[in-house]
Design a protein around this motif. Structure first.
Motif, short mmCIF file in Angstrom:
data_model
loop_
_atom_site.label_atom_id
_atom_site.label_comp_id
_atom_site.label_asym_id
_atom_site.label_seq_id
_atom_site.Cartn_x
_atom_site.Cartn_y
_atom_site.Cartn_z
N GLY A 41 0.80 -1.25 -0.03
CA GLY A 41 0.00 -0.10 -0.10
C GLY A 41 0.67 1.46 -0.01
N VAL A 42 0.00 2.34 0.32
CA VAL A 42 0.73 3.63 0.32
C VAL A 42 2.01 3.70 1.32
N PRO A 43 3.03 3.79 1.16
CA PRO A 43 4.04 4.02 2.30
C PRO A 43 3.69 4.94 3.44
N LEU A 44 3.63 4.80 4.55
CA LEU A 44 3.45 5.80 5.58
C LEU A 44 4.57 6.52 6.28
N GLU A 45 4.38 7.61 6.87
CA GLU A 45 5.30 8.28 7.48
C GLU A 45 5.03 8.67 8.87
N SER A 46 5.71 8.67 9.79
CA SER A 46 5.52 9.27 11.15
C SER A 46 6.27 10.20 11.36
N VAL A 47 6.29 10.79 12.72
CA VAL A 47 7.22 12.03 12.87
C VAL A 47 7.94 11.58 14.54
N ARG A 48 8.96 12.02 14.78
CA ARG A 48 9.68 11.88 16.05
C ARG A 48 10.54 13.14 16.20
N VAL A 49 10.85 13.42 17.28
CA VAL A 49 11.75 14.61 17.66
C VAL A 49 13.29 14.02 17.50
N VAL A 50 14.00 14.85 16.70
CA VAL A 50 15.05 14.61 16.65
C VAL A 50 16.06 15.10 17.71
N GLY A 51 15.73 16.39 18.00
CA GLY A 51 16.38 16.94 19.15
C GLY A 51 15.94 18.38 19.39
#
Length: 136
Positions: free
Chosen positions: A60-70
């Motif tokens: 399916g469609v690739p999903l992206e999430s988010v995270r805090v890098v710094g």
């Protein structure tokens, strides 16, 4: 896209926006600070986000999430305030103050708050879909 993946994305968004809100609150709390534990004026901090790819299920469609890098400190110069009676004043009577822009911080806080609420709304909608699916 599975409901679990979508909930993962919404949860990661809430977590990231929560950290952003905490950073903005810290900036606003120190807007009038002229010195910190290091002896220098408080420097504004900003949260840096990064996209995190999630596994795509069944092509399916690739999903992206988010995270805090710094969290990074602002490089904006510390404004000077004329206070000749202040013991921290230089020879000319100026005191270096925090480089936090309260208006920018308030806008950032509103943006983070709305983004957090959008993620909560998405999570609640997904929960409702899951419950309706289970009742079928």
């Amino acid at each position: 896209m599975s409901i679990i993946n979508a909930l993962t994305v919404a949860g990661a968004g809430m977590s990231a926006q929560n950290q952003r809100l905490a950073t903005v609150v810290s900036n606003l709390a120190n807007v009038d600070s002229v010195t910190s534990s290091t002896g220098a004026p408080y420097k504004a901090r900003h949260v840096i986000f990064a996209a995190v790819p999630l596994r795509s299920v069944s092509g399916g469609v690739p999903l992206e999430s988010v995270r805090v890098v710094g969290v990074v400190q602002s490089n904006a110069p510390a404004p000077l305030r004329y206070e000749p009676g202040n013991p921290l004043a230089n020879k000319e009577g100026y005191v270096k103050t925090s480089n936090v822009n309260p208006i920018e911080s308030m806008v950032d806080m509103l943006s983070a708050s709305r983004a957090y609420q959008d993620n909560v709304t998405a999570a609640n909608l997904l929960k409702s879909v899951a419950v309706k699916t289970l009742t079928l």
